[in-house]
Design a protein around this motif. Structure first.
Motif, short mmCIF file in Angstrom:
data_model
loop_
_atom_site.label_atom_id
_atom_site.label_comp_id
_atom_site.label_asym_id
_atom_site.label_seq_id
_atom_site.Cartn_x
_atom_site.Cartn_y
_atom_site.Cartn_z
N GLN A 75 -3.58 0.82 -3.97
CA GLN A 75 -5.02 0.66 -4.13
C GLN A 75 -5.77 1.59 -3.17
O GLN A 75 -5.19 2.05 -2.18
N PRO A 76 -7.04 1.89 -3.44
CA PRO A 76 -7.82 2.71 -2.49
C PRO A 76 -7.95 2.02 -1.14
O PRO A 76 -7.83 0.80 -1.03
N GLU A 77 -8.22 2.79 -0.11
CA GLU A 77 -8.30 2.26 1.25
C GLU A 77 -9.37 1.17 1.38
O GLU A 77 -9.21 0.23 2.14
N ASN A 78 -10.47 1.33 0.66
CA ASN A 78 -11.58 0.37 0.82
C ASN A 78 -11.52 -0.77 -0.17
O ASN A 78 -12.46 -1.55 -0.28
N SER A 79 -10.43 -0.90 -0.90
CA SER A 79 -10.33 -1.94 -1.92
C SER A 79 -9.61 -3.17 -1.38
O SER A 79 -8.68 -3.06 -0.57
N THR A 80 -10.04 -4.34 -1.84
CA THR A 80 -9.36 -5.59 -1.48
C THR A 80 -8.33 -5.99 -2.53
O THR A 80 -7.79 -7.10 -2.49
N ARG A 104 0.72 1.37 2.01
CA ARG A 104 -0.59 0.91 2.45
C ARG A 104 -0.59 -0.62 2.47
O ARG A 104 0.09 -1.26 1.65
N PRO A 146 -13.14 -8.14 -6.74
CA PRO A 146 -13.21 -6.89 -5.97
C PRO A 146 -14.01 -5.82 -6.71
O PRO A 146 -13.88 -5.66 -7.93
N SER A 147 -14.81 -5.08 -5.95
CA SER A 147 -15.68 -4.09 -6.58
C SER A 147 -14.92 -2.82 -6.96
O SER A 147 -15.31 -2.11 -7.88
N ASN A 148 -13.85 -2.52 -6.25
CA ASN A 148 -13.07 -1.33 -6.55
C ASN A 148 -11.72 -1.76 -7.13
O ASN A 148 -10.85 -2.25 -6.40
#
Length: 282
Positions: A75-80, A104, A146-148
């Motif tokens: 997942q992206p770094e800023n994703s939960t 990650r 989650p938004s992302n």
């Protein structure tokens, strides 16, 4: 009278011909239907994302016996997002699964899983809670999703470069039912049916002389999971996807299994999810 009879016969013949042509057209359309998820090959890296309605994707790849495959879901770094991976055989076997072994935090990594036979394999990419529930069941408020929802998926080690899919699936017709069995060796049953856009279907697992804790998935032809159910309303531990409106013409895939299917390959001794049940589409 003869003219009327002749005209009537011509009209009837025309209707028969038209009906035949329509039948051929429908049959050909159904013949072109196929389950066609994204097929990955060795070294492929793809980016995809979930939506509020779809929190599981199914991918395919082909391999040979003793191939050692590795699969990343990051997942992206800023994703939960909490990625979760399950590796399935086309016969219904579970080869491996993983939650948090990736590079990650919370990412998933199936490392060096050995394929038992030549053929097609499937990757279920979802989230840890998404293995049993959709986002609506996980989050009471849609704003908490989650938004992302993007993720990256990577496959290494598959040695067959092929676009063909081999799937051991039972073909169902709407209104039909079949008795199926899941075991420790093959805890997943695949079934397909063809339907039209706007058709409303109910998919059910039912008691067949024993109590079981079943789970149902419904995928479209591209591998998007459209619906999931663990315990149906007033059905005990059996499952039901109730009155689901299908979004498009084509073929749909059902996965029917039991609770704990994703880690059954780790079980020692008997698996309490094994047994028989009736699967129906109405």
């Amino acid at each position: 009278m003869k003219m009327i009879t002749f005209t009537t016969r011509m009209i009837a013949l025309a209707l028969i011909v038209i009906g035949f042509l329509v039948t051929i057209s429908i049959t050909n359309a159904q013949d072109r239907d196929e389950f066609a998820p994204t097929i990955l090959k060795k070294g492929d890296v793809i980016t995809n994302e979930f939506s509020a309605d779809v929190n599981a994707h199914l991918y395919a790849f082909n391999g040979r016996a003793n191939d050692s495959v590795s699969i990343w879901m990051i997942q992206p770094e800023n994703s939960t997002l909490d990625p979760y991976l399950v590796l399935l055989g086309a016969d219904g076997a579970i080869i491996a699964s993983d939650d948090d072994s990736g590079p990650r935090l919370f990412s998933a990594y199936i490392q060096n899983a050995t394929l038992p036979a030549d053929g097609t394999y499937f990757i279920l990419a979802t989230t840890k809670t998404g293995e049993r529930f959709d986002f609506a069941a996980i989050y009471t408020n849609a704003r908490d999703i989650p938004s992302n929802l993007r993720y990256e998926l990577r496959l290494e080690g598959a040695s067959v470069d092929s676009d063909e899919i081999e799937l051991d699936a039972t073909e169902l017709r709407i209104g039909s039912a079949v008795d199926v069995e899941v075991s420790k060796e093959t805890p997943v049953v695949y079934a397909t049916f063809t339907a039209r856009r706007g058709d409303t279907v109910t998919i059910t697992t039912a008691n067949n002389s024993q109590e079981m804790d079943t789970i149902l998935y419904l995928f479209d032809s591209e591998g998007n999971r459209l619906a999931v159910n663990d315990d149906g309303d007033n059905m005990g531990y059996f499952s039901q996807i109730n009155r689901f409106s299908l979004p498009e013409d084509g073929i749909y895939l059902i996965i029917a299994t039991s609770y704990g299917f994703d880690v059954v390959y780790q079980a020692r001794g008997d698996w309490d999810g094994a047994g028989r049940f009736r699967l129906s589409v109405n």
